[in-house]
Write an enzyme that holds these catalytic residues in place. Sequence first.
Site, PDB file in Angstrom:
ATOM      1  N   ASP A 279       0.812  -1.226   0.000  1.00  0.00           N
ATOM      2  CA  ASP A 279       0.000   0.000   0.000  1.00  0.00           C
ATOM      3  C   ASP A 279       0.838   1.266   0.000  1.00  0.00           C
ATOM      4  O   ASP A 279       0.461   2.287   0.586  1.00  0.00           O
ATOM      5  CB  ASP A 279      -0.966   0.000   1.199  1.00  0.00           C
TER       6      ASP A 279
ATOM      7  N   HIS B 240      -4.967  -1.693  -5.590  1.00  0.00           N
ATOM      8  CA  HIS B 240      -4.220  -0.543  -6.098  1.00  0.00           C
ATOM      9  C   HIS B 240      -5.210   0.568  -6.448  1.00  0.00           C
ATOM     10  O   HIS B 240      -6.063   0.401  -7.319  1.00  0.00           O
ATOM     11  CB  HIS B 240      -3.389  -0.937  -7.316  1.00  0.00           C
TER      12      HIS B 240
END
Length: 414
Positions: A14, A42
């Site tokens: 992340d 994403h």
Amino acid sequence: MGQVDIVVGVQWGDEGKGKWIDIFSANAKIISRFQGGNNAGHTIFVDGEKIVLHQVPSGILREERICTLASGTVINTEGILLELKTLKAKGIEVNPERLRLSSRAHVITPWHIYLDAKDNDWIGTTKKGIGPTYESKASRFGLRLAEFIDEGTYKTWLAKMTSHFADFANMYEKNSDQWSAFESTRSQVAPFVSDVECFLREQIKKNEVVLLEGAQGSLLDINLGSYPFVTSSSTVASGALSSIGFSPKAIRTIYGITKAYQTRVGAGPMPTELHDDMGKYLAEKGREFGATTGRPRRCGWLDLVALKYGVEVNGVDKLILNKVDILNELPEIKVCTSYRHPTDPDAQSFFAEPEKLSKVEPIYKTLKGWKSDLRQDHMPQEFRDFVRVVEDFCEVPIVFVGTGVGRDDFISLS
Ligand code: GDP
Ligand code: IMO
Ligand code: MG
């Protein structure tokens, strides 16, 4: 020398890989994922609109780009079709020319999802069936896309599973709806399946610009991460080589992405985790909630010891320092520059043993905050000092800095 660039996350995931892949895709012809599956989330903002991609590479948002999922990935076929539907609703058409799935990639079946939910709570997995699918692959009971899309070989696989695993037939019968939905994807995904690795090698030979998109983060790598609290694939840059099968000499640049602070989702040691108001501040300001599971991410100060390890195991050439805007208002910013272990004075690096790592005390260097919004024409000395500390510690240049969620929200330092 080829024109293959690799973008990897150098923390626990992340870091903003999706945003940067989308930015770099402007100058690439092909964008390929080389590992992982729909455990990834994403997030990309284009013209203020949010798009979350789990399996389809983030390059798909730009017209005419070809996106591939290579042999080392694991594929949830229902998930792929759902992503294509979502993209279509946003006006992005994806045909089998633009999205190519490797016939060698393994398929995540309802059986694998069932096993992940049943057995892997202690790791805090995403419960997407990722680990069990890679387990099946390694034990030679896996189902590849090549075999899935062919009715005969699919039936042979079902028979093999039924005869080898007592639970399998039971699970198959009891969850017939789930299996029917899964099996109905066969004909729909078939046109997207091909020899992706052969295609990629041809493109690399032609010197086309190929961008390889990492998923998860380097500290979640199955070999080099904080085992056993890791994912099940090789997330580092060299993992791309074994997934696609090409010469390391074709790699031009390895970009590593880090946030300006630290986060982690799921279980496992995290030396700089904060349980105080500052931890809450980073979580709220950074909107640190999992893009795949919605779980709150654990937050803390930037861990330079772990970052340097991540940079080294990838061979990162250029570092991207992302989400610096989250620190804009802070009067003081800390970075962890060493660990102190209660009994072992030599425990200084990001070492292998999780029990040991969970006991270290992070030693911080405190820096002055820049207390303003950053722009290309506004980089206060305090900000430059922060950048210099990270660069000097990790021995790698920082070339871009992320200042917001959008495509244009960055500063170039090169
Ligand atoms: P990935 O898994 O590495 O692609 O990252 P995620 O999408 O899971 O998480 C990164 C989050 O940070 C997303 O919500 C992005 O929109 C956001 N983001 C990316 N870059 C920046 C940045 O420079 N500043 C801010 N504030 N947010 C960013
Ligand atoms: P992106 O690509 C953050 C974590 C899970 C768990 C461990 C194993 O968005 O950075 P798995 O389901 O892979 O078997 O879970 O890995 N994890 C991630 N954490 N971002 C991800 O992906 C992750 N993918 C898996 O939380 O700790
Ligand atoms: Mg993510």
